[in-house]
Design a protein around this motif. Structure first.
Motif, PDB file in Angstrom:
ATOM      1  N   SER A  87       4.811 -14.749   5.583  1.00 42.85           N
ATOM      2  CA  SER A  87       5.412 -13.419   5.664  1.00 42.85           C
ATOM      3  C   SER A  87       6.566 -13.445   6.667  1.00 42.85           C
ATOM      4  O   SER A  87       6.567 -14.230   7.617  1.00 42.85           O
ATOM      5  N   SER A  91      -1.321 -18.136  -1.792  1.00 45.43           N
ATOM      6  CA  SER A  91      -1.206 -17.088  -0.780  1.00 45.43           C
ATOM      7  C   SER A  91      -1.398 -17.641   0.624  1.00 45.43           C
ATOM      8  O   SER A  91      -0.807 -17.142   1.591  1.00 45.43           O
ATOM      9  N   ARG A 124       1.851 -11.195  -2.735  1.00 41.92           N
ATOM     10  CA  ARG A 124       1.441 -10.447  -1.549  1.00 41.92           C
ATOM     11  C   ARG A 124       0.427  -9.356  -1.892  1.00 41.92           C
ATOM     12  O   ARG A 124       0.008  -8.596  -1.023  1.00 41.92           O
TER      13      ARG A 124
END
Length: 336
Positions: free
Chosen positions: A73, A68, A334
């Motif tokens: 993004s 992550s 996400r």
């Protein structure tokens, strides 16, 4: 033991459960050991977190938190050219399915545009199965690689003199990220030392399964030796070696080795590796560093495979199911 029984020092317990402390051990990632470990349980013994973070490790595992942290993004004002243009040399007249699987994996990984170099007469196959892809019958990499952000080569490739020449032209002449898989690895096996100069440019990413690995680097006596060979050759050649398997190994040219923690036996099916090559190329095209692209690509590929197995079962899963679940893998990453 009775007098006529096997010597005690040669007895190995086949455990149903194994309790280990704090972190996984290298032995847990060696295929032949699974029958002796059973289900592995890691017990927290209160190891100091600062010590854990500061202590260098040659071998690491991929976990959701780390993956992550490298995932990017999207900027909501971005357009397709912000996400790179990937080029795939894949497929042949009898293996166009590999090209389609690879191209779908590339697009599903987020690449803005994907061009597939195909043989004359096969364009319609790609355009029908994947209208989002661009096709080209141009072969010359000097022309076709212009403005391409990353290149993948090998899935469904024909072993031929022209493809041999093409591969080495790419290795010597293309300065961007390059993923080499499948038949292209078989071609490369005759001259594996030929891309050491690329250490100063973009390292090559090699994605062999065990058989291809042996063609490239020779046979090892056991799985542990194969792990060390992958690390050593990655260091020597300045390339990434992704050795596909249950815990896919990623050996990096800085000496680090990572083991994947996602995926399942249902992914041992035709075309699964073609999907991975497409995903890796797509992530590289988007500007991920080679290390981050390799780690993220392998992890997402396995996560998609786990989602596909849950829907279809491991036995019924095919490579297309993995592609269909790449979106779920991104959403899980996400936290969605």
């Amino acid at each position: 033991l009775a007098d006529n029984s096997i010597a005690a020092e040669n007895v190995v317990m086949r455990a149903s459960h194994t309790l280990s402390f704090q972190v996984p051990k290298l032995a847990f990632f060696i295929p032949g050991h699974k029958v002796y470990t059973g289900i592995i349980h890691l017990l927290d013994i209160g190891l100091d977190k600062q010590f854990y973070d500061d202590e260098p490790a040659q071998f690491s595992t991929l976990d959701p938190q780390y993956i992550s942290s490298i995932f990017k993004s999207r900027n909501q004002f971005a357009h397709k050219y912000n996400f790179g243009h990937a080029l795939l040399y894949a497929g042949s007249k009898n293996m166009m399915g590999a090209a389609i699987l690879c191209a779908k994996g590339c697009l599903r990984s987020g690449a803005g545009l994907v061009t597939v170099s195909v043989e004359d007469g096969t364009q319609l196959i790609v355009q029908t199965a994947l209208p989002e892809a661009i096709t080209s019958t141009e072969i010359d990499p000097e022309k076709l690689s212009v403005k391409k952000s990353a290149i993948g080569i090998g899935p469904g490739f024909e072993l031929s003199r022209s493809n041999n020449d093409l591969l080495y032209k790419l290795i010597s002449g293309y300065n961007g990220p390059l993923v080499i898989d499948a038949s292209a690895l078989s071609i490369l096996a005759s001259g594996i030392d030929g891309f050491q100069h690329r250490k100063k440019q973009q390292p090559v990413v090699l994605t062999p399964h065990t058989g291809e690995f042996e063609k490239l680097f020779g046979k090892d006596d056991n799985d542990l030796e194969r792990i060390h060979t992958a690390r050593r050759r990655s260091l020597e050649l300045g390339c990434y070696v992704i050795l596909k398997g249950h815990h896919t190994l990623i050996a990096c040219p800085d000496g680090q080795v990572f083991f994947n923690t996602t995926g399942n036996a249902g992914m041992a099916t035709a075309g699964s590796g073609d999907v991975l090559t497409g995903m890796l190329t797509g992530l590289l095209a988007q500007g991920y560093s080679p290390t981050d692209a390799c780690l993220l690509g392998v992890y997402l590929h396995g996560t998609a495979g786990d989602a596909a197995a849950e829907k279809m079962s491991q036995e019924a899963m095919i490579a297309g199911d993995i592609i269909d679940c790449i979106g779920e893998a991104f959403k899980k990453l996400r936290g969605g």
